[in-house]
Design a protein around this motif. Structure first.
Motif, PDB file in Angstrom:
ATOM      1  N   SER A  66       0.988  -7.014  10.361  1.00  0.00           N
ATOM      2  CA  SER A  66       0.236  -7.430   9.174  1.00  0.00           C
ATOM      3  C   SER A  66      -0.075  -6.229   8.287  1.00  0.00           C
ATOM      4  O   SER A  66       0.033  -6.319   7.056  1.00  0.00           O
ATOM      5  N   GLN A  67      -0.444  -5.107   8.869  1.00  0.00           N
ATOM      6  CA  GLN A  67      -0.755  -3.907   8.082  1.00  0.00           C
ATOM      7  C   GLN A  67       0.472  -3.426   7.311  1.00  0.00           C
ATOM      8  O   GLN A  67       0.370  -3.046   6.144  1.00  0.00           O
ATOM      9  N   ILE A  68       1.641  -3.438   7.957  1.00  0.00           N
ATOM     10  CA  ILE A  68       2.874  -3.035   7.279  1.00  0.00           C
ATOM     11  C   ILE A  68       3.160  -3.999   6.128  1.00  0.00           C
ATOM     12  O   ILE A  68       3.449  -3.574   5.000  1.00  0.00           O
ATOM     13  N   LEU A  69       3.059  -5.303   6.380  1.00  0.00           N
ATOM     14  CA  LEU A  69       3.320  -6.295   5.334  1.00  0.00           C
ATOM     15  C   LEU A  69       2.364  -6.130   4.153  1.00  0.00           C
ATOM     16  O   LEU A  69       2.771  -6.263   2.991  1.00  0.00           O
ATOM     17  N   GLN A  70       1.108  -5.825   4.430  1.00  0.00           N
ATOM     18  CA  GLN A  70       0.135  -5.635   3.353  1.00  0.00           C
ATOM     19  C   GLN A  70       0.451  -4.399   2.508  1.00  0.00           C
ATOM     20  O   GLN A  70       0.209  -4.388   1.300  1.00  0.00           O
ATOM     21  N   MET A  71       1.017  -3.361   3.133  1.00  0.00           N
ATOM     22  CA  MET A  71       1.406  -2.168   2.384  1.00  0.00           C
ATOM     23  C   MET A  71       2.502  -2.487   1.364  1.00  0.00           C
ATOM     24  O   MET A  71       2.658  -1.781   0.366  1.00  0.00           O
TER      25      MET A  71
END
Length: 124
Positions: A66-71
């Motif tokens: 999720s953190q990667i996708l949000q970036m």
């Protein structure tokens, strides 16, 4: 455990991908074969770099995915990476193509199990 940084987005390190491949794309306009002798004529406009990334999620939690996708949510962002073309670390403005992850199981209590994350970063 220390990890080598192979990619940053807006200055933030991205977890080391399982697979990272680099491509150079050539864009041209009005190119084609001549009517007389069939010789190829090209009007090259530019060359752009692209990076294909794949993360095998056995190494990452759904929170990290999720953190990667949000970036990747802004329209454009700065990506730092090693460019084989310049043989150096570069920072370029890029955007992301389609993002894909496979959700293979949702466990009791809502824990989500994913087995990969794939996307391509493309120079603006």
């Amino acid at each position: 455990m220390a990890q080598n940084i192979v990619l940053t987005i807006n200055g933030n390190p991205v977890p080391c991908p399982s697979v990272m491949s680099w491509t150079i794309q050539t864009f041209d306009e009005g190119s084609g074969r001549s009517a007389g002798d069939g010789r190829m004529l090209r009007n090259v406009i530019c060359h752009k770099e692209a990076i294909d990334l794949e993360f095998w999620c056995a190494n990452f939690s759904s929170q990290e995915i999720s953190q990667i996708l949000q970036m990747l949510m802004p329209t454009f962002f700065t990506v730092g990476y090693f460019s084989p073309l310049s043989n150096s670390w570069v920072e370029k403005t890029m955007y992301v193509g389609d993002r894909q992850t496979n959700i293979i199981q949702i466990r009791e209590g809502g824990e989500v199990i994913q087995n990969n994350l794939r996307f391509t970063l493309i120079e603006r």
